[in-house]
Design an enzyme around this catalytic site. Sequence first.
Site, mmCIF file in Angstrom:
data_model
loop_
_atom_site.group_PDB
_atom_site.id
_atom_site.type_symbol
_atom_site.label_atom_id
_atom_site.label_comp_id
_atom_site.label_asym_id
_atom_site.label_seq_id
_atom_site.Cartn_x
_atom_site.Cartn_y
_atom_site.Cartn_z
ATOM 1 N N ASP A 266 -1.775 -13.203 13.252
ATOM 2 C CA ASP A 266 -1.649 -12.026 12.393
ATOM 3 C C ASP A 266 -0.199 -11.884 11.928
ATOM 4 O OD1 ASP A 266 -1.668 -9.564 11.153
ATOM 5 O OD2 ASP A 266 -1.933 -8.408 13.025
ATOM 6 N N LYS A 273 4.859 -8.368 9.000
ATOM 7 C CA LYS A 273 5.447 -7.746 10.190
ATOM 8 C C LYS A 273 6.967 -7.857 10.117
ATOM 9 C CE LYS A 273 1.514 -8.001 13.236
ATOM 10 N NZ LYS A 273 1.330 -6.545 13.283
ATOM 11 N N ASP A 285 -3.659 -12.175 19.020
ATOM 12 C CA ASP A 285 -4.494 -11.228 18.283
ATOM 13 C C ASP A 285 -5.976 -11.639 18.272
ATOM 14 O OD1 ASP A 285 -4.431 -8.772 17.124
ATOM 15 O OD2 ASP A 285 -3.982 -9.485 15.107
ATOM 16 N N ASP A 345 -1.759 -5.205 7.080
ATOM 17 C CA ASP A 345 -1.556 -5.461 8.507
ATOM 18 C C ASP A 345 -2.600 -4.750 9.371
ATOM 19 O OD1 ASP A 345 -0.407 -6.555 10.734
ATOM 20 O OD2 ASP A 345 1.336 -5.211 10.771
ATOM 21 N N GLU A 347 -5.622 -5.420 9.542
ATOM 22 C CA GLU A 347 -6.640 -6.411 9.174
ATOM 23 C C GLU A 347 -7.768 -6.526 10.179
ATOM 24 O OE1 GLU A 347 -4.012 -7.112 10.870
ATOM 25 O OE2 GLU A 347 -5.009 -8.198 12.495
ATOM 26 N N ARG A 349 -9.474 -4.320 11.806
ATOM 27 C CA ARG A 349 -10.603 -3.418 11.547
ATOM 28 C C ARG A 349 -11.426 -3.893 10.355
ATOM 29 N NH1 ARG A 349 -6.552 1.585 10.807
ATOM 30 N NH2 ARG A 349 -5.402 0.287 12.263
HETATM 31 N N1 BES Z 1 -2.675 -6.961 15.804
HETATM 32 C C1 BES Z 1 -2.049 -5.772 15.426
HETATM 33 C C2 BES Z 1 -1.949 -4.755 16.559
HETATM 34 C C3 BES Z 1 -0.989 -5.094 17.656
HETATM 35 C C4 BES Z 1 0.341 -4.759 17.537
HETATM 36 C C5 BES Z 1 -1.447 -5.670 18.807
HETATM 37 C C6 BES Z 1 1.204 -5.029 18.581
HETATM 38 C C7 BES Z 1 -0.579 -5.936 19.858
HETATM 39 C C8 BES Z 1 0.746 -5.603 19.735
HETATM 40 C C9 BES Z 1 -2.820 -5.103 14.286
HETATM 41 O O1 BES Z 1 -3.449 -5.953 13.407
HETATM 42 C C10 BES Z 1 -1.816 -4.328 13.499
HETATM 43 O O2 BES Z 1 -0.965 -4.933 12.914
HETATM 44 N N2 BES Z 1 -1.940 -3.016 13.511
HETATM 45 C C11 BES Z 1 -1.040 -2.171 12.816
HETATM 46 C C12 BES Z 1 -1.841 -1.069 12.179
HETATM 47 C C13 BES Z 1 -1.055 -0.252 11.205
HETATM 48 C C14 BES Z 1 -0.715 -1.088 10.002
HETATM 49 C C15 BES Z 1 -1.876 0.935 10.830
HETATM 50 C C16 BES Z 1 -0.037 -1.628 13.829
HETATM 51 O O3 BES Z 1 -0.420 -1.353 14.954
HETATM 52 O O4 BES Z 1 1.128 -1.512 13.485
HETATM 53 ZN ZN ZN Z 2 -3.980 -7.775 14.165
HETATM 54 MN MN MN Z 3 -2.113 -6.576 11.853
#
Ligand code: BES
Ligand code: ZN
Ligand code: MN
Length: 497
Positions: A266, A273, A285, A345, A347, A349
């Site tokens: 991801d 990121k 992920d 990001d 993604e 869901r």
């Molecule tokens: N895979 C990430 C969530 C994640 C972050 C898992 C850190 C483990 C450690 C997910 O896809 C993501 O990027 N989520 C975003 C959501 C936001 C854009 C609403 C997040 O958590 O920042």
């Molecule tokens: Zn993710």
């Molecule tokens: Mn993500």
Amino acid sequence: MEFRCTPADPDNLLESWSGDTLAVGLFQDTDHPVRGELIRLIGDDLQVQLERRRFQGKPGETVVLERLNAQPACLVLVGLGEPSDFHGTALRQAAASAARAAAQAGSRHLGLWLPVDDLEPRGSAMAMAEAVRLSLYSDQRFRSEADPLRQPEQVTLLGLAESANAGLEQAAAICAGVELARALVAAPPNVATPHYLAEAAATLAADFQLELKVLERDDCAQLGMGAYLAVAQGSDLPPKFLHLTLPARGVVSRRVALVGKGLTFDSGGYNLKVAGGQIEMMKYDMGGSAAVLGAARALAELRPSDLEVHVIVASCDNMISGGAIQPGAIVTASNGKTIEINNTDAEGRLTLADALVYACRLEPDAVVDLATLTGACLIALGDEVAGLWSPSDELAEALITAAEAGGESLWRMPLRRSYKDGLKSQLADMKNTGPRPGGSITAALFLQEFVTKGLAWAHLDIAGTVWSDKGRGLDPAGATGFGVRTLVEWVRQGAPA
Ligand code: BES
Ligand code: ZN
Ligand code: MN
């Protein structure tokens, strides 16, 4: 490592133990009979040694006594804490600490004597064997030269009747599942690709006579999986949608679907990121998919009767390219709902939306999804406790109980309806991302839009628990395999919901 259970004679423990190492648990309470017993067996020297090393008997504390010209040659004393707190978790912790100390000391045949007289023998054997095996796990696949394995060849659980041996078979199956999950999660993103996950599922299917369906990109397009495919379109690696079925032994009484997030990497996509966003860790992920495949591995061996288990993974990479989905794009999921992708990001869901629609069409009695879904969950609960969302009290409670039995921790979080306002879109049915506060809750509410109304569903956010930087409890540093034990326990209890 080979495990065995043998009854023990406490009066004759040292003489009767023929292995090289004996590990004995001691409570914090210095007046406890076991401590006196041991001092009687070994002599007053032991008391002197314990005092010199300031051994208190705190949970997990160990003292290793190497003995020249004596049998056993090595004695490991492990703290058990207070007798009143000595239950499942403490038992696992003590077994793991003792095993680590013994392995470090070079033990080949370890006898483990912990006070399990008052506990159920089969469950105790299972907990101890799991703790020993999982805490000594080491992953050497990516070294040019493997470190020599520091593991006893044999482990004997003392003080347990032969009847407890049944627990060892279950422990072996569960550990194999946890180890599969750990191996998949730890494998780097250039190795563990969607194709690699499909191969892992194919190996399971071949080894245990399971059914496997792999949907290619075109098949998914036919089914209208516009949310999942929007994520996959930025990657050169083709997506793989996996559907593995464990048929029931006998007549089917219940059917369950286990859905796992399978982002093999991801990057965030165009909402790339940023520094500190841990992009280099985003191989993990796919921890949700590793957990459901690990559970399938364990359940395939344990074969619960009358239960049919479906494992579903919509796997892909979230990457950047000329063909990657743009922030602001509007896509249509396979249930017809439209989504404005205000953040590429978020993604996971999107992939889960189509995976959940697919799972619900199988008309199971319950659906449980596991996903490294939100950084917010890691912030809220840390790396030891996973978040649980479910509209069903029965399912939520059953999962919490199963987690406890398996030595994992869940905490129920609210599916608060009013927070859905945060997902309102001007143009589409919803956005994929709400405001930052309560980000794990809006993520769960988003998923609920793709679950058939009235169907028992639970979502586990394992963003924090999938990985342990320093190691904790039974988990060495790295991939934990979190979720396997909870799922296996829940299914083995008949998947109550
Ligand atoms: N895979 C990430 C969530 C994640 C972050 C898992 C850190 C483990 C450690 C997910 O896809 C993501 O990027 N989520 C975003 C959501 C936001 C854009 C609403 C997040 O958590 O920042
Ligand atoms: Zn993710
Ligand atoms: Mn993500």
